[in-house]
Design a protein around this motif. Sequence first.
Motif, PDB file in Angstrom:
ATOM      1  N   ASP A   1      16.560   3.639  -1.380  1.00 40.43           N
ATOM      2  CA  ASP A   1      17.235   4.344  -2.475  1.00 40.43           C
ATOM      3  C   ASP A   1      18.089   5.460  -1.893  1.00 40.43           C
ATOM      4  O   ASP A   1      17.563   6.418  -1.332  1.00 40.43           O
ATOM      5  CB  ASP A   1      16.200   4.958  -3.437  1.00 40.43           C
ATOM      6  N   ILE A   2      19.366   5.296  -2.057  1.00 41.67           N
ATOM      7  CA  ILE A   2      20.279   6.265  -1.441  1.00 41.67           C
ATOM      8  C   ILE A   2      20.132   7.633  -2.097  1.00 41.67           C
ATOM      9  O   ILE A   2      20.182   8.665  -1.434  1.00 41.67           O
ATOM     10  CB  ILE A   2      21.737   5.795  -1.559  1.00 41.67           C
ATOM     11  N   ASP A   3      19.924   7.618  -3.398  1.00 39.03           N
ATOM     12  CA  ASP A   3      19.911   8.898  -4.109  1.00 39.03           C
ATOM     13  C   ASP A   3      18.563   9.607  -4.052  1.00 39.03           C
ATOM     14  O   ASP A   3      18.388  10.656  -4.634  1.00 39.03           O
ATOM     15  CB  ASP A   3      20.349   8.686  -5.569  1.00 39.03           C
ATOM     16  N   ASP A   4      17.611   9.018  -3.362  1.00 42.26           N
ATOM     17  CA  ASP A   4      16.304   9.659  -3.278  1.00 42.26           C
ATOM     18  C   ASP A   4      15.879   9.701  -1.815  1.00 42.26           C
ATOM     19  O   ASP A   4      15.350   8.731  -1.284  1.00 42.26           O
ATOM     20  CB  ASP A   4      15.292   8.878  -4.133  1.00 42.26           C
ATOM     21  N   THR A   5      16.137  10.816  -1.165  1.00 43.49           N
ATOM     22  CA  THR A   5      15.941  10.877   0.285  1.00 43.49           C
ATOM     23  C   THR A   5      14.488  10.684   0.689  1.00 43.49           C
ATOM     24  O   THR A   5      14.199  10.023   1.676  1.00 43.49           O
ATOM     25  CB  THR A   5      16.461  12.213   0.850  1.00 43.49           C
ATOM     26  N   ALA A   6      13.573  11.256  -0.091  1.00 43.54           N
ATOM     27  CA  ALA A   6      12.160  11.157   0.276  1.00 43.54           C
ATOM     28  C   ALA A   6      11.706   9.705   0.284  1.00 43.54           C
ATOM     29  O   ALA A   6      11.068   9.245   1.231  1.00 43.54           O
ATOM     30  CB  ALA A   6      11.306  11.976  -0.690  1.00 43.54           C
ATOM     31  N   SER A   7      12.059   8.989  -0.771  1.00 44.72           N
ATOM     32  CA  SER A   7      11.587   7.610  -0.835  1.00 44.72           C
ATOM     33  C   SER A   7      12.367   6.733   0.138  1.00 44.72           C
ATOM     34  O   SER A   7      11.837   5.758   0.679  1.00 44.72           O
ATOM     35  CB  SER A   7      11.694   7.059  -2.264  1.00 44.72           C
ATOM     36  N   ALA A   8      13.625   7.092   0.401  1.00 45.22           N
ATOM     37  CA  ALA A   8      14.403   6.331   1.379  1.00 45.22           C
ATOM     38  C   ALA A   8      13.796   6.498   2.768  1.00 45.22           C
ATOM     39  O   ALA A   8      13.694   5.538   3.538  1.00 45.22           O
ATOM     40  CB  ALA A   8      15.854   6.801   1.381  1.00 45.22           C
ATOM     41  N   GLU A   9      13.358   7.712   3.065  1.00 48.04           N
ATOM     42  CA  GLU A   9      12.741   7.984   4.354  1.00 48.04           C
ATOM     43  C   GLU A   9      11.444   7.180   4.494  1.00 48.04           C
ATOM     44  O   GLU A   9      11.177   6.569   5.522  1.00 48.04           O
ATOM     45  CB  GLU A   9      12.457   9.493   4.464  1.00 48.04           C
ATOM     46  N   HIS A  10      10.677   7.136   3.412  1.00 48.11           N
ATOM     47  CA  HIS A  10       9.425   6.380   3.406  1.00 48.11           C
ATOM     48  C   HIS A  10       9.700   4.894   3.633  1.00 48.11           C
ATOM     49  O   HIS A  10       9.046   4.244   4.448  1.00 48.11           O
ATOM     50  CB  HIS A  10       8.708   6.594   2.070  1.00 48.11           C
ATOM     51  N   ALA A  11      10.714   4.396   2.938  1.00 50.16           N
ATOM     52  CA  ALA A  11      11.065   2.985   3.073  1.00 50.16           C
ATOM     53  C   ALA A  11      11.501   2.688   4.502  1.00 50.16           C
ATOM     54  O   ALA A  11      11.155   1.645   5.067  1.00 50.16           O
ATOM     55  CB  ALA A  11      12.177   2.622   2.089  1.00 50.16           C
ATOM     56  N   LYS A  12      12.214   3.628   5.095  1.00 48.72           N
ATOM     57  CA  LYS A  12      12.686   3.435   6.464  1.00 48.72           C
ATOM     58  C   LYS A  12      11.501   3.334   7.418  1.00 48.72           C
ATOM     59  O   LYS A  12      11.467   2.483   8.307  1.00 48.72           O
ATOM     60  CB  LYS A  12      13.590   4.606   6.869  1.00 48.72           C
ATOM     61  N   GLN A  13      10.527   4.214   7.212  1.00 49.39           N
ATOM     62  CA  GLN A  13       9.323   4.169   8.051  1.00 49.39           C
ATOM     63  C   GLN A  13       8.616   2.823   7.926  1.00 49.39           C
ATOM     64  O   GLN A  13       8.139   2.262   8.898  1.00 49.39           O
ATOM     65  CB  GLN A  13       8.359   5.278   7.638  1.00 49.39           C
ATOM     66  N   LEU A  14       8.566   2.345   6.695  1.00 46.91           N
ATOM     67  CA  LEU A  14       7.910   1.050   6.464  1.00 46.91           C
ATOM     68  C   LEU A  14       8.653  -0.049   7.211  1.00 46.91           C
ATOM     69  O   LEU A  14       8.052  -0.886   7.883  1.00 46.91           O
ATOM     70  CB  LEU A  14       7.864   0.727   4.967  1.00 46.91           C
ATOM     71  N   ILE A  15       9.973  -0.027   7.093  1.00 46.76           N
ATOM     72  CA  ILE A  15      10.771  -1.079   7.730  1.00 46.76           C
ATOM     73  C   ILE A  15      10.595  -1.037   9.238  1.00 46.76           C
ATOM     74  O   ILE A  15      10.447  -2.069   9.897  1.00 46.76           O
ATOM     75  CB  ILE A  15      12.263  -0.922   7.346  1.00 46.76           C
ATOM     76  N   GLU A  16      10.563   0.180   9.795  1.00 48.88           N
ATOM     77  CA  GLU A  16      10.421   0.301  11.243  1.00 48.88           C
ATOM     78  C   GLU A  16       9.070  -0.197  11.737  1.00 48.88           C
ATOM     79  O   GLU A  16       8.946  -0.658  12.864  1.00 48.88           O
ATOM     80  CB  GLU A  16      10.619   1.761  11.659  1.00 48.88           C
ATOM     81  N   ALA A  17       8.052  -0.092  10.891  1.00 48.40           N
ATOM     82  CA  ALA A  17       6.713  -0.500  11.316  1.00 48.40           C
ATOM     83  C   ALA A  17       6.520  -2.009  11.245  1.00 48.40           C
ATOM     84  O   ALA A  17       5.536  -2.539  11.733  1.00 48.40           O
ATOM     85  CB  ALA A  17       5.661   0.195  10.470  1.00 48.40           C
ATOM     86  N   MET A  18       7.453  -2.701  10.636  1.00 47.48           N
ATOM     87  CA  MET A  18       7.279  -4.150  10.462  1.00 47.48           C
ATOM     88  C   MET A  18       7.442  -4.894  11.777  1.00 47.48           C
ATOM     89  O   MET A  18       8.279  -4.520  12.565  1.00 47.48           O
ATOM     90  CB  MET A  18       8.306  -4.666   9.458  1.00 47.48           C
ATOM     91  N   PRO A  19       6.727  -5.981  12.011  1.00 49.26           N
ATOM     92  CA  PRO A  19       5.638  -6.496  11.178  1.00 49.26           C
ATOM     93  C   PRO A  19       4.387  -5.626  11.323  1.00 49.26           C
ATOM     94  O   PRO A  19       4.052  -5.212  12.419  1.00 49.26           O
ATOM     95  CB  PRO A  19       5.394  -7.886  11.772  1.00 49.26           C
ATOM     96  N   PHE A  20       3.740  -5.382  10.229  1.00 50.27           N
ATOM     97  CA  PHE A  20       2.587  -4.490  10.225  1.00 50.27           C
ATOM     98  C   PHE A  20       1.446  -5.076  11.039  1.00 50.27           C
ATOM     99  O   PHE A  20       1.164  -6.258  10.963  1.00 50.27           O
ATOM    100  CB  PHE A  20       2.105  -4.259   8.793  1.00 50.27           C
ATOM    101  N   ALA A  21       0.829  -4.208  11.804  1.00 57.89           N
ATOM    102  CA  ALA A  21      -0.328  -4.640  12.579  1.00 57.89           C
ATOM    103  C   ALA A  21      -1.568  -3.995  11.982  1.00 57.89           C
ATOM    104  O   ALA A  21      -1.583  -2.794  11.745  1.00 57.89           O
ATOM    105  CB  ALA A  21      -0.168  -4.230  14.033  1.00 57.89           C
ATOM    106  N   VAL A  22      -2.555  -4.799  11.690  1.00 57.80           N
ATOM    107  CA  VAL A  22      -3.724  -4.247  11.002  1.00 57.80           C
ATOM    108  C   VAL A  22      -5.032  -4.665  11.651  1.00 57.80           C
ATOM    109  O   VAL A  22      -5.115  -5.679  12.346  1.00 57.80           O
ATOM    110  CB  VAL A  22      -3.777  -4.700   9.518  1.00 57.80           C
ATOM    111  N   ILE A  23      -6.016  -3.846  11.416  1.00 56.19           N
ATOM    112  CA  ILE A  23      -7.382  -4.291  11.587  1.00 56.19           C
ATOM    113  C   ILE A  23      -7.966  -4.206  10.198  1.00 56.19           C
ATOM    114  O   ILE A  23      -7.382  -3.590   9.314  1.00 56.19           O
ATOM    115  CB  ILE A  23      -8.189  -3.393  12.544  1.00 56.19           C
ATOM    116  N   GLY A  24      -9.052  -4.793   9.971  1.00 56.78           N
ATOM    117  CA  GLY A  24      -9.625  -4.640   8.649  1.00 56.78           C
ATOM    118  C   GLY A  24     -11.117  -4.652   8.778  1.00 56.78           C
ATOM    119  O   GLY A  24     -11.697  -5.543   9.376  1.00 56.78           O
TER     120      GLY A  24
END
Lengths: 398, 438
Positions: free
Chosen positions: A207-230
């Motif tokens: 979301d261009i108009d919402d920097t906080a959520s755009a930053e969050h989305a960017k972090q998510l994209i950079e972490a892909m593919p997600f690596a997990v333990i469960g």
Amino acid sequence: MPEKVGIANLPNQRHKIVSKQGATFTLMVCGESGLGKTTFINTLFETGLKPYADPSERHNKFTTLHQTVDIDIVRAELEEKNFKIRLNVIDTPGFGNNVDNNDSWNPIIDFLDDQHESYMRQEQQPSRHSKVKDLRVHACLYFIRPTGHSLKPLDIDIMKKLSTRVNLIPVIAKLDTLAPNELDTFKSRIRDVIEAQDINIYTPPLDIDDTASAEHAKQLIEAMPFAVIGLEQVYETEPEKFVKGRKYPWGLVEVENDAHCDFKKLRSLLLRTNMLDLILSTNEIHYETFRSVKLGSDATTNGSDNSQTTNKDEPSSHDLMKKLQKKPRRLHNPKFKEEEDALKKYFTEQVKAEEQRFRQWEANIVNERNKLNQDLEEMQAKLKALEDLVKKLQLSKR
Amino acid sequence: MTEVASENAAGPAPVNGSKPVQELKIIKRKLNGYVGFANLPKQWHRKSIRRGFNLNLMVVGESGLGKKTLVNTLFNREVLKSTEAVLESFDKEDDEETEAEDVTVKINEYTNIIEEDGVKLKLNIVTAPGFGDSIDNTDSWKPIVNEVNRRFDQYLEAESRINRSTIDDQRIHALLYFIEPTGHSLRSLDIEFMKQVHNKVNLIPIIAKSDTLTDKEIVDFKRNIINDISFQKIKTFKPEIFDNDDEETILNCQNIVDASPFAVIGSTKEVETHDGRIVRGRKYPWGVIEVDNEEHNDFVKLRQLLIRNYLEELKEQTNDILYENYRNEKLTRMGIEQDNSVFREFDPLARQEEERALHEAKLSKMEKEMNNVFQLKVSEKEKKLQRLEADLFNRHKEMKDKLIKQIKLLEEKKAQLEKQKLLPPDPAPIPKKKGFLR
């Protein structure tokens, strides 16, 4: 202007309506057995949703007649802060466990398409009040084995097929078997393959108009593919401090620690920040694509004869609907094939047995003929002897 | 939402015998830890701001009841041009139509984008000038009902298209019907109109220009209208009250419902009250009637219903109930048959059984066919061999008979020859021998 009209309150109205209605969320987990799919689901929702498959049962597939389903569904109604969701978890237990896995993705692809088709048919009915059954998959988690190398050809094949139908989210399972630098290379290799193969994985919108959520989305994209333990196990690391994780002699892997794994990011993507986007994009992109392809292909096959009913460029779907014929169900169960083969084999054997019988019979006939011929020959000889005798007698008479 | 599980109309499914039993296991659980899906309404909140809102509002009533003023008061801006301004342009453009004796009902639409605190509303106001203004108003409602239907049809068409990425919702979400403040009860035109539209739109009846009625008259008038409406079984829009609503919401909602039909006044002009406040209202020599004063009229409640609290609810009901009913009726009329078998929960086990049944049917058909072919071939071959055998024996018998005959003939001949040979040339020795032997 004395007072506001109240338009600013409209999002709150939506909030209220959605809160009352609740939601339906369908999540699919895909991947070979033993990658921790069940564990992940149970950790994600912090409750024992899915029973673990009993490893001793796993052998039954090969030894007993017990039914193995291609698709397993767990339905749940969960409530959190008075908000209710109807959660469907789709598991694909039969996937990737055979020796030849070439066709093992078929039931999964069929399932996804079937849900779209079922929804489409329901949508076409005249009366559809509140009884629509919707199992369209909003997100598909594809579990990748932590080999440290790269994606297997089978993975690539399936991911390609999935990515055109569903929001595909690749997940590296059991990351605790990889060292951080190994994980980084593994991740970047996977990203390279995904890009090179043009696999369309789900990415959160920026979301261009919402920097906080755009930053969050960017972090998510950079972490892909997600690596997990469960793991649902809880450990007390310090007095009064409890964490979920996996304990090894050399340390504790914490589930909800961003430095240890991407679990929190993935959870955020699935539930906290992007759940709505997953639901809407399924409906507005994947479902619409399926629908237009389906109706489009039916329109071209039936196009010639409904030109008189509508003179528009596009035939209306009501016309199409009447013409839609139920296509024959595809049957992939390998058992079915086996049974068919067995039946064919049985008949082949029957035929062989009969052929054997006929050959015997023919041989008998030949023997019989020989015998009879011999019989005739004997008689002929006798006749000849008689003739000679008669001739002799006639001669001697003279 | 409670699911009606009885919807199990077994359609013409090719499954033989046992109908699929739907016993769904649903795990119900309240979560202890915070997982995060409760954030979904918030996600919707954000999304809805991004997408924006729209409202299609229809305003119907005879001319001179203050429709435009009220709408402009509701949205606090000039969304509709004041009557004087319209009349001016009207006079210039279609002179002859105003001259005509019988005024026809027209449909006009005005679009405005209103933004407040970053929230955008696309407001379409549909008016029907000319309604009720003729001498004979028998069919005055027809153009309006046609317009409502047309908008449903348009949506239905859009929804059925192959490509429906851009569906513009033009359906009427609410209809404000202006009742003349006669103080008596509803006139037959009001009743006729409301009966024609109440199944197709969220009907909100309002008493226009209520400042011409005293409090007592309003109470009586409202009671008479409510009696008429319930006697005629006319449905008006009522917001739904939910069990889990808080007390305040329930009370507020009840207040709104109780105030219907709303007795309102409209005024965009600001006037000064006797105690020096500047308010929207109308100033009379005997006092000021304030628009936004709940003591004076129901304007505030109407605005709550229409905009502040229930705009989205109006749209929900339009979509979920009114449109669905319209669509159902229309498609049924078109001859599209309802197939309830498609409303079935997906059950992998039932599905598997179904597949098994299909497979078994296929298998038994295969078996039958193969068996038929097999039997046919076998019996053909058997017949062929039997014929061969029979031929063999027949031919043998024939030849043997022939031979036997020949042999017999020869033996006879031989016997004859021997007889001839033995008797005449030398008959003597034999009797001798014979006699000796005897």
